[in-house]
Enzyme design. Structure first.
Site, PDB file in Angstrom:
ATOM      1  N   HIS A  37      29.939  53.314  46.589  1.00 48.75           N
ATOM      2  CA  HIS A  37      30.689  52.379  45.728  1.00 48.75           C
ATOM      3  C   HIS A  37      29.724  51.268  45.322  1.00 48.75           C
ATOM      4  O   HIS A  37      29.632  50.217  45.946  1.00 48.75           O
ATOM      5  CB  HIS A  37      31.898  51.789  46.468  1.00 48.75           C
ATOM      6  CG  HIS A  37      32.517  50.650  45.712  1.00 48.75           C
ATOM      7  ND1 HIS A  37      33.132  50.813  44.484  1.00 48.75           N
ATOM      8  CD2 HIS A  37      32.582  49.332  45.976  1.00 48.75           C
ATOM      9  CE1 HIS A  37      33.542  49.644  44.042  1.00 48.75           C
ATOM     10  NE2 HIS A  37      33.216  48.714  44.927  1.00 48.75           N
ATOM     11  N   ASP A  69      36.466  53.160  41.420  1.00 46.47           N
ATOM     12  CA  ASP A  69      35.508  53.764  40.477  1.00 46.47           C
ATOM     13  C   ASP A  69      36.163  54.952  39.767  1.00 46.47           C
ATOM     14  O   ASP A  69      35.986  55.151  38.561  1.00 46.47           O
ATOM     15  CB  ASP A  69      34.266  54.242  41.232  1.00 46.47           C
ATOM     16  CG  ASP A  69      33.739  53.187  42.181  1.00 46.47           C
ATOM     17  OD1 ASP A  69      32.804  52.480  41.812  1.00 46.47           O
ATOM     18  OD2 ASP A  69      34.288  53.051  43.295  1.00 46.47           O
TER      19      ASP A  69
HETATM   20  P1  NAD Z   1      38.420  36.956  49.570  1.00 46.18           P
HETATM   21  O1  NAD Z   1      37.238  36.100  49.891  1.00 46.18           O
HETATM   22  O2  NAD Z   1      39.433  36.473  48.603  1.00 46.18           O
HETATM   23  O3  NAD Z   1      39.163  37.293  50.926  1.00 46.18           O
HETATM   24  C1  NAD Z   1      38.483  37.775  52.039  1.00 46.18           C
HETATM   25  C2  NAD Z   1      39.316  37.403  53.245  1.00 46.18           C
HETATM   26  O4  NAD Z   1      38.712  38.013  54.378  1.00 46.18           O
HETATM   27  C3  NAD Z   1      39.365  35.896  53.508  1.00 46.18           C
HETATM   28  O5  NAD Z   1      40.700  35.489  53.716  1.00 46.18           O
HETATM   29  C4  NAD Z   1      38.512  35.745  54.755  1.00 46.18           C
HETATM   30  O6  NAD Z   1      38.943  34.662  55.586  1.00 46.18           O
HETATM   31  C5  NAD Z   1      38.755  37.088  55.416  1.00 46.18           C
HETATM   32  N1  NAD Z   1      37.784  37.451  56.423  1.00 46.18           N
HETATM   33  C6  NAD Z   1      36.457  37.176  56.461  1.00 46.18           C
HETATM   34  N2  NAD Z   1      35.932  37.628  57.608  1.00 46.18           N
HETATM   35  C7  NAD Z   1      36.934  38.224  58.282  1.00 46.18           C
HETATM   36  C8  NAD Z   1      37.016  38.872  59.534  1.00 46.18           C
HETATM   37  N3  NAD Z   1      35.951  38.993  60.325  1.00 46.18           N
HETATM   38  N4  NAD Z   1      38.203  39.367  59.932  1.00 46.18           N
HETATM   39  C9  NAD Z   1      39.302  39.227  59.159  1.00 46.18           C
HETATM   40  N5  NAD Z   1      39.300  38.596  57.971  1.00 46.18           N
HETATM   41  C10 NAD Z   1      38.118  38.107  57.541  1.00 46.18           C
HETATM   42  O7  NAD Z   1      37.842  38.389  49.153  1.00 46.18           O
HETATM   43  P2  NAD Z   1      38.564  39.556  48.333  1.00 46.18           P
HETATM   44  O8  NAD Z   1      38.362  39.296  46.889  1.00 46.18           O
HETATM   45  O9  NAD Z   1      39.916  39.785  48.868  1.00 46.18           O
HETATM   46  O10 NAD Z   1      37.578  40.778  48.674  1.00 46.18           O
HETATM   47  C11 NAD Z   1      37.474  41.292  49.973  1.00 46.18           C
HETATM   48  C12 NAD Z   1      36.368  42.345  50.049  1.00 46.18           C
HETATM   49  O11 NAD Z   1      36.702  43.472  49.239  1.00 46.18           O
HETATM   50  C13 NAD Z   1      35.007  41.876  49.561  1.00 46.18           C
HETATM   51  O12 NAD Z   1      34.003  42.398  50.428  1.00 46.18           O
HETATM   52  C14 NAD Z   1      34.878  42.521  48.188  1.00 46.18           C
HETATM   53  O13 NAD Z   1      33.532  42.671  47.788  1.00 46.18           O
HETATM   54  C15 NAD Z   1      35.543  43.841  48.471  1.00 46.18           C
HETATM   55  N6  NAD Z   1      35.955  44.626  47.303  1.00 46.18           N
HETATM   56  C16 NAD Z   1      35.804  45.989  47.388  1.00 46.18           C
HETATM   57  C17 NAD Z   1      36.195  46.808  46.339  1.00 46.18           C
HETATM   58  C18 NAD Z   1      36.024  48.313  46.430  1.00 46.18           C
HETATM   59  O14 NAD Z   1      36.289  49.001  45.425  1.00 46.18           O
HETATM   60  N7  NAD Z   1      35.614  48.898  47.566  1.00 46.18           N
HETATM   61  C19 NAD Z   1      36.740  46.228  45.190  1.00 46.18           C
HETATM   62  C20 NAD Z   1      36.907  44.840  45.131  1.00 46.18           C
HETATM   63  C21 NAD Z   1      36.498  44.058  46.201  1.00 46.18           C
HETATM   64  C1  LMR Z   2      34.266  45.956  42.480  1.00 45.53           C
HETATM   65  O1  LMR Z   2      33.808  47.080  42.272  1.00 45.53           O
HETATM   66  O2  LMR Z   2      35.005  45.363  41.666  1.00 45.53           O
HETATM   67  C2  LMR Z   2      33.946  45.276  43.782  1.00 45.53           C
HETATM   68  O3  LMR Z   2      33.267  46.127  44.638  1.00 45.53           O
HETATM   69  C3  LMR Z   2      33.331  43.956  43.602  1.00 45.53           C
HETATM   70  C4  LMR Z   2      31.824  43.998  43.483  1.00 45.53           C
HETATM   71  O4  LMR Z   2      31.182  43.281  44.246  1.00 45.53           O
HETATM   72  O5  LMR Z   2      31.316  44.719  42.643  1.00 45.53           O
END
Ligand code: NAD
Ligand code: LMR
Length: 327
Positions: A188, A160
């Site tokens: 977030h 952000d």
């Molecule tokens: P993705 O689905 O591509 O990958 C997630 C991975 O986590 C998968 O490989 C899955 O098998 C694994 N997983 C699920 N449960 C698990 C567990 N208990 N232990 C270990 N691994 C596990 O998802 P992504 O696009 O890489 O996103 C991951 C997370 O990050 C999501 O929750 C997404 O919303 C979040 N995210 C946060 C931000 C932020 O700014 N905070 C930004 C983008 C995404």
């Molecule tokens: C983001 O901010 O890009 C992630 O947290 C994905 C979402 O679910 O908004």
């Protein structure tokens, strides 16, 4: 002489964020080019083969400072003796899904992982929670790891922060590096409050330089707040490379310091700004010597108070939503 390797656990290793993040860490972007790193990768049993493929690619990069890789589906193996953890593994939001829907889906994961961290990680481990809802997942992790300092379990607000920096820089016609003292408060989520009241650019107040409070309130704030959803809409997948980049920025600055500059971090409240103790809340912080310090005593005007209250109330609701899980 080569330094002893640090151990970094990363969860969700087969996922799309990690497809960028692991290569950045192995390249030295987090700990530095002179620091050997051992990656300890956690994912679900059904994702182990895919993690194996990612590890083949890591090997094929011949990173000079990648000193080893562990692949496992057991959190206690992944977190053994680690210096740092980036908790990415969780279900991401898909089109049309609200962030709140993720709460129950992902809360249990962070309870299990908090317990494992508590048992086997180094006592001064630095933890960054990326998996959403990141603040509340960090709260659950900290509550499940009572023997670790709650201050060391943080949530990612840096995406952000970076999003806001880019939008401010484009509007003012300056570089992002010219801007200092932007603060992102709260959750977030779309309720985050990207506060530019104290920001400066090349020594001038940023609000004066932009000189368009209507744009700030009606365009900038919703744009940054809804950026995650806009990316999901456009890509059909949630942000990945920019999320990995923000995770690297957050950890790099925590480890190496910010030279007095402000960054935004989700940290367990010590009660400042009226945020109940323990709630993981986005705040401006400065880092030095491997520690962060929250910037305290900033004044709030009426608009800030309203923004602050909205994002805090959302976090209090999320906390109440996981109270039963935490017993
Ligand atoms: P993705 O689905 O591509 O990958 C997630 C991975 O986590 C998968 O490989 C899955 O098998 C694994 N997983 C699920 N449960 C698990 C567990 N208990 N232990 C270990 N691994 C596990 O998802 P992504 O696009 O890489 O996103 C991951 C997370 O990050 C999501 O929750 C997404 O919303 C979040 N995210 C946060 C931000 C932020 O700014 N905070 C930004 C983008 C995404
Ligand atoms: C983001 O901010 O890009 C992630 O947290 C994905 C979402 O679910 O908004």
């Amino acid at each position: 002489m080569t330094k002893p390797a640090v151990r970094v656990a990363v969860t969700g290793a087969a996922g799309q964020i990690c497809y960028s993040l692991l290569f950045r860490i192995a390249n030295g972007d987090m700990y530095g080019k002179d620091q050997p790193v051992i990656l300890q990768l956690l994912d679900l049993p059904q994702a182990q083969a895919a993690v194996g493929g990612v590890v083949m690619e890591l090997e094929d990069c011949a990173f000079p400072n990648l000193a080893g890789v562990v692949i496992t589906d057991d959190p206690k193996v992944a977190f053994k003796d680690i210096d740092a953890a980036v908790l990415v593994g969780a279900r991401p939001r898909s089109k049309g899904m609200e962030r709140a829907d993720l709460l129950s889906a992902n809360a249990e994961i962070f309870k299990v992982q908090g317990k494992a961290l508590n048992e086997v990680a180094k006592r001064d481990v630095k933890v960054l929670v990326v998996g959403n809802p990141a603040n509340t997942n960090a709260y659950i992790t900290a509550k499940s790891a009572p023997d670790l300092p709650a201050k060391n379990i943080t949530a990612m607000l840096r995406l952000d922060h970076n999003r806001a920096l880019s939008q401010f820089a484009a509007k003012a016609g300056i570089a992002t590096a010219d801007i200092e003292k932007v603060a992102v408060w709260g959750n977030h989520s779309p309720t985050m409050y990207a506060d530019y009241r104290f920001a400066t650019a090349n020594g001038k107040p940023l609000p004066e330089l932009i000189n368009d409070e209507t744009w700030y309130r009606e365009t900038l704030l919703p744009k940054v707040g809804k950026r995650g959803a806009a990316i999901i809409e456009a890509r059909g997948l949630s942000s990945a490379a920019s999320a990995a980049n923000a995770a690297v920025d957050h950890m790099h600055d925590w480890i190496h310091g910010t030279d007095g500059k402000w960054v935004s971090m989700g940290v367990a409240s010590d009660g400042s700004y009226g945020v109940p103790e323990g709630i993981v809340f986005g705040v401006p912080a400065v880092c030095s010597g491997g520690e962060y310090e929250v910037v305290k005593g900033l004044p709030m005007d009426d608009f800030s108070k309203a923004m602050f209250e909205k994002t805090l109330n959302e976090l209090l609701e999320e906390r109440d939503g996981v109270a039963a899980l935490l017993g």
